[in-house]
Write an enzyme that holds these catalytic residues in place. Structure first.
Site, short mmCIF file in Angstrom:
data_model
loop_
_atom_site.label_atom_id
_atom_site.label_comp_id
_atom_site.label_asym_id
_atom_site.label_seq_id
_atom_site.Cartn_x
_atom_site.Cartn_y
_atom_site.Cartn_z
N SER A 63 0.80 -1.27 -0.07
CA SER A 63 0.07 -0.02 0.06
C SER A 63 0.84 1.29 -0.06
O SER A 63 1.63 1.42 -0.78
CB SER A 63 -1.00 -0.16 1.34
OG SER A 63 -2.01 0.91 0.92
N ASP A 66 -8.43 -4.45 -6.51
CA ASP A 66 -7.94 -3.51 -5.42
C ASP A 66 -8.85 -2.48 -5.30
O ASP A 66 -8.74 -1.77 -6.15
CB ASP A 66 -6.41 -3.53 -5.53
CG ASP A 66 -5.80 -2.90 -4.12
OD1 ASP A 66 -6.56 -1.97 -3.26
OD2 ASP A 66 -4.87 -3.54 -3.73
N HIS A 72 -7.31 -5.67 -1.11
CA HIS A 72 -6.40 -4.92 -1.01
C HIS A 72 -4.98 -5.63 -0.82
O HIS A 72 -4.63 -6.25 0.08
CB HIS A 72 -6.54 -3.82 0.18
CG HIS A 72 -5.59 -2.86 0.24
ND1 HIS A 72 -5.09 -2.24 -1.01
CD2 HIS A 72 -4.83 -2.23 1.26
CE1 HIS A 72 -4.35 -1.12 -0.58
NE2 HIS A 72 -4.17 -1.19 0.67
#
Length: 522
Positions: free
Chosen positions: A243, A461, A491
């Site tokens: 991320s 995602d 994610h």
């Protein structure tokens, strides 16, 4: 007010969601008695960037770390005996490396020694603002194969948790905002309250962090990682970023391309996007995930979204009762729904939350929102959202005005009828009247001459949409960015059920063999 880019919080949310399935961030003042006025009427110019080639004092690069048994983090429990913690000294200001230092909290688990040790593998799980010291032990089982040849290492970036964490307001004020601040303001009074809250938050960050608020950028954290590399005894930095951790890794690669070892970026942030672009990307990504959720149930996505919009309208008019003494507001419902879209495994909790809300009970969605906001049963909140906002507002130069944001709302609603308005207003509210200037329009990640970096994009995602992975691979440069696609949901890709993805990443990190650029795992 909350940005939905981080991944570390999903561990806590996942535990709650599992329990729910089995059974079927903002405030209005600083809480310190101040008048809430921003002490910096006009933000100063950003400080000059230090030269990454300038040597640091040997007192920093040759320091010896004192590793010892980890203590329990605030609000948590101590990890097992295999975990060791220490504190690294780094310059507060890299333009003045011989001056004041601050401490960076580190955690590690030594290699199990089942293979020839490669070195340390440094993790950042997202945010910005996520605690690696508390996060790595939670996720460590996923990295057992890597631990055979690496010491697993993570850290709390500067301004986060145990590394002199930023705190911008107290729990009482945060909880009060659940009742007072509408994150999708409709009236003039609601807009005034929304932007007053934003300005007060920034003023509270400046009071609470003092000298630190101008020195917690992603560039600073990347430089800290190079000090870690040297102190840990590695010639190259081996790295796993998730991320926001992919943005941090990209900035490191740009600053220190020749020092990049084996690196993986998973759930990739689009490095070409400014804050408005990021908000549009997320609106698109979360709406795409919500549509996929409805399709999985045999429902029409447009009809499903319309039903949620009606729920938001009901909550905007009157918050919903729950099993406790708090009520579910429209803003908390946004968060409760969004959190379930991070993983396909949490979709059953979304079903239950929506079904309960149809019956007039907001308890499930409130529990989900609390999990994401890291609010415990006693009403205490973590400070991750404080650090997240302070770091990202220092990074980003763009400052959208309330008027500009309102003009863009139609476009945001077109991208996402469910989440667009929420994220559209956030483009102005997030850094409204922030007390320090932002550093750049978008992060620089070009890394000519760096070793190959494996960039993994997941087509489903929601928080860091798939398109960002290709852009990251391109911006890293030819021969550097190696793009791997997973046609999945959620994610992040590693550890989410794809032997193809896990095998490609493990092979690269353990054997140094990158997959062919453009490889697709389905």
């Amino acid at each position: 007010m909350q940005r939905f880019v981080r991944s570390a919080a999903m561990a806590a949310a996942g535990v709650l969601v599992a329990g729910l399935a089995a059974g079927c961030g903002s405030s209005d003042d600083s809480g310190d008695g101040s008048d809430g006025k921003n002490p910096s009427a006009s933000a100063p110019e950003p400080r000059p960037k230090p030269d990454p080639s300038s040597p640091l004092p040997a007192s920093l690069t040759s320091q010896k770390l004192d590793w010892s048994r980890c203590k329990a983090p605030e609000g948590g429990s101590a990890p097992g005996a295999e975990w060791q913690c220490s504190t690294l000294k780094v310059p507060l200001d890299y333009n003045k490396p011989d001056a004041e230092t601050i401490g960076i909290a580190l955690i590690r688990a030594r290699s199990t020694g089942k293979g020839d040790r490669i070195g340390s593998l440094l993790f950042n799980f997202g945010g910005p603002g996520g605690s690696g010291v508390s996060g790595l032990p939670s996720f460590a089982d996923s990295y057992d194969a890597l631990r055979e040849r690496y010491d697993l290492v993570s850290f709390d970036p500067r301004g986060v948790a145990a590394s002199e964490g930023v705190r911008c307001r107290d729990d009482r004020a945060t909880q009060a905002a659940e009742k007072k601040v509408d994150l999708t303001p409709d009236s003039a009074a609601e807009k005034e309250a929304y932007f007053k809250d934003a300005a007060d938050f920034g003023a509270g960050c400046e009071r609470g962090s003092k000298k630190l608020i101008g020195h917690i950028s992603t560039d600073d954290a990347a430089r800290d990682m190079d000090v870690m590399r040297q102190v840990l005894g590695d010639d190259k930095l081996h790295y796993f970023g998730v991320s926001y951790g992919t943005e941090l890794g990209g900035v490191y690669a740009h600053l220190f391309p020749k020092r990049v070892g084996r690196a993986v970026f998973d759930a990739v942030v689009d490095p070409s996007a400014d804050p408005i672009g990021h908000a549009e990307n997320q609106a698109r990504g979360f709406q795409r995930a919500l549509d996929n959720y409805f399709k999985s149930r045999g429902e029409d996505p447009k009809a499903g979204s319309a039903k949620i919009e009606k729920l938001f309208d009901r909550l905007d008019a009157e918050p919903m009762r729950t099993s406790g003494d708090r009520k579910l507001t429209e803003s908390l419902a946004h968060t409760g729904i969004l959190v379930t879209l991070y993983s396909k495994q949490t979709w059953p909790a979304l079903t239950r939350g929506l079904e309960d809300a149809e019956k007039g009970d907001g308890s499930t969605l409130l529990q989900l929102a609390d999990a994401y906001n890291e609010r415990d049963a006693s009403g205490r909140y973590s400070t991750q959202s404080h650090s997240q906002r302070a770091i990202s507002c220092l990074d980003a130069k763009v400052r959208t005005t309330p008027e500009e944001a309102e003009k863009r709302l139609d476009r945001f609603r077109e991208i996402s009828p469910v989440f667009g308005e929420f994220l559209g207003w956030d483009t102005a509210g997030w850094c409204h009247e922030w007390p320090v200037a932002g550093l750049h329009d978008s992060p620089e990640v070009s890394a000519p001459g760096a070793a190959p970096i494996l960039v993994v994009g997941n087509t489903g995602d929601p928080a860091t949409p798939y398109e960002g992975a290709r852009k990251m691979a391109d911006e890293l440069g030819k021969g550097v960015g190696v793009h791997l696609t997973w046609k999945g949901e959620g994610h992040g890709a590693y550890g989410n059920g794809s032997d193809c993805v896990d095998g490609a990443i493990d092979t690269y990190l353990l054997d140094g063999k990158a997959p062919k650029d453009g490889k697709v795992c389905s």
